[in-house]
Motif scaffolding. Structure first.
Motif, PDB file in Angstrom:
ATOM      1  N   SER A  44     -43.421  66.409  46.744  1.00 46.92           N
ATOM      2  CA  SER A  44     -44.297  67.163  47.789  1.00 46.92           C
ATOM      3  C   SER A  44     -45.535  66.592  47.171  1.00 46.92           C
ATOM      4  CB  SER A  44     -43.842  68.374  47.321  1.00 46.92           C
ATOM      5  OG  SER A  44     -42.112  68.617  47.717  1.00 46.92           O
ATOM      6  N   GLU A  78     -46.832  63.191  48.569  1.00 47.45           N
ATOM      7  CA  GLU A  78     -46.959  63.445  50.600  1.00 47.45           C
ATOM      8  C   GLU A  78     -47.835  64.245  50.318  1.00 47.45           C
ATOM      9  OE1 GLU A  78     -43.780  64.462  53.200  1.00 47.45           O
ATOM     10  OE2 GLU A  78     -41.981  63.516  51.471  1.00 47.45           O
ATOM     11  N   THR A  79     -48.091  65.536  50.786  1.00 46.84           N
ATOM     12  CA  THR A  79     -49.634  66.239  50.747  1.00 46.84           C
ATOM     13  C   THR A  79     -50.573  65.645  50.469  1.00 46.84           C
ATOM     14  OG1 THR A  79     -47.402  68.347  50.278  1.00 46.84           O
ATOM     15  CG2 THR A  79     -50.250  68.263  50.668  1.00 46.84           C
ATOM     16  N   LEU A 139     -51.187  62.669  52.772  1.00 51.73           N
ATOM     17  CA  LEU A 139     -51.813  63.306  54.510  1.00 51.73           C
ATOM     18  C   LEU A 139     -52.877  64.347  54.757  1.00 51.73           C
ATOM     19  CD1 LEU A 139     -48.369  65.350  55.328  1.00 51.73           C
ATOM     20  CD2 LEU A 139     -48.946  63.491  56.121  1.00 51.73           C
ATOM     21  N   LEU A 140     -53.373  65.221  53.964  1.00 48.25           N
ATOM     22  CA  LEU A 140     -54.608  65.618  53.978  1.00 48.25           C
ATOM     23  C   LEU A 140     -55.697  64.713  53.616  1.00 48.25           C
ATOM     24  CD1 LEU A 140     -53.783  69.178  52.209  1.00 48.25           C
ATOM     25  CD2 LEU A 140     -53.759  68.477  54.302  1.00 48.25           C
ATOM     26  N   GLU A 171     -42.928  77.663  46.710  1.00 52.57           N
ATOM     27  CA  GLU A 171     -44.683  77.887  48.346  1.00 52.57           C
ATOM     28  C   GLU A 171     -45.682  78.371  47.606  1.00 52.57           C
ATOM     29  OE1 GLU A 171     -44.396  81.333  51.920  1.00 52.57           O
ATOM     30  OE2 GLU A 171     -42.039  80.500  51.076  1.00 52.57           O
ATOM     31  N   LEU A 190     -47.534  75.160  45.901  1.00 60.35           N
ATOM     32  CA  LEU A 190     -47.848  74.024  46.894  1.00 60.35           C
ATOM     33  C   LEU A 190     -49.174  75.194  48.135  1.00 60.35           C
ATOM     34  CD1 LEU A 190     -44.169  73.156  48.226  1.00 60.35           C
ATOM     35  CD2 LEU A 190     -46.228  71.317  46.919  1.00 60.35           C
ATOM     36  N   GLN A 191     -49.771  76.205  47.620  1.00 59.86           N
ATOM     37  CA  GLN A 191     -50.139  77.053  48.634  1.00 59.86           C
ATOM     38  C   GLN A 191     -51.837  76.076  48.034  1.00 59.86           C
ATOM     39  OE1 GLN A 191     -49.528  80.663  50.012  1.00 59.86           O
ATOM     40  NE2 GLN A 191     -51.335  80.886  50.710  1.00 59.86           N
ATOM     41  N   TYR A 198     -51.909  74.251  45.533  1.00 56.51           N
ATOM     42  CA  TYR A 198     -52.136  72.615  45.628  1.00 56.51           C
ATOM     43  C   TYR A 198     -52.474  72.134  46.415  1.00 56.51           C
ATOM     44  CZ  TYR A 198     -50.764  67.992  45.104  1.00 56.51           C
ATOM     45  OH  TYR A 198     -51.640  66.541  45.593  1.00 56.51           O
ATOM     46  N   GLU A 199     -52.234  72.356  48.088  1.00 58.82           N
ATOM     47  CA  GLU A 199     -52.775  72.635  48.985  1.00 58.82           C
ATOM     48  C   GLU A 199     -54.165  72.910  49.478  1.00 58.82           C
ATOM     49  OE1 GLU A 199     -50.107  73.971  52.453  1.00 58.82           O
ATOM     50  OE2 GLU A 199     -48.388  72.516  51.844  1.00 58.82           O
ATOM     51  N   SER A 211     -57.146  69.994  49.872  1.00 59.79           N
ATOM     52  CA  SER A 211     -57.763  69.841  50.912  1.00 59.79           C
ATOM     53  C   SER A 211     -59.358  70.228  50.267  1.00 59.79           C
ATOM     54  CB  SER A 211     -56.877  71.445  51.833  1.00 59.79           C
ATOM     55  OG  SER A 211     -58.122  70.937  53.065  1.00 59.79           O
TER      56      SER A 211
END
Length: 140
Positions: free
Chosen positions: A21, A24-25, A28-29, A50, A53-54, A56-57, A61
């Motif tokens: 995850s 992939e994230t 993509l970012l 969840e 991952l938030q 991390y994203e 980002s």
């Protein structure tokens, strides 16, 4: 959902699943910017996937927004903690920066920490540490 109302829902997560995850994230970012992920450790994780991952994203980002050419992530699962550091080759954090408020609150909700610093050669680096089961040691 309001940040203050969040209650972590700890569930077992396979390290390979989270690593995939993250990879992939990150790809993509980061789009056309170079992205790399290094992962160490394969101990079972007991986390709110969840929320992790938030965090991390948001960190990736933010790093992509300020990176010149690349973003790197270094993860380690050790001593009952998941530690991930997101670094970029941008201009670093200003002294006035408030420091990724949402990520800090989410880390605290997971009983973890967030550390923000400038890299020696330029760029910024943010490290999140969250307990992931077992004996907790946030000094990794």
């Amino acid at each position: 959902q309001r940040l203050g109302d969040i209650i972590p829902n700890l569930q077992p997560v396979a390290p390979a699943q989270l690593r995939n995850s993250f990879c992939e994230t990150g790809r993509l970012l980061c789009g056309e910017k170079q992205f790399s992920l290094e992962w160490q450790g394969d101990a079972p994780l007991l986390i709110d996937e969840e929320l992790v991952l938030q965090i991390y994203e948001n960190l990736v980002s933010n790093a992509c927004r300020y990176a010149k050419t690349c973003v790197s992530v270094n993860c380690i699962v050790w001593g009952g903690c998941l530690k991930f550091t997101v670094s970029d080759d941008g201009c670093g954090f200003s002294t006035e920066a408030l420091g990724l408020y949402i990520c800090r609150i989410l880390c605290e909700k997971c009983k973890g920490t967030l550390k923000i610093e400038n890299s020696g050669g330029g760029g910024g680096s943010v490290t999140a540490v969250v307990p992931c089961g077992g004996e907790s040691n946030q000094n990794i």
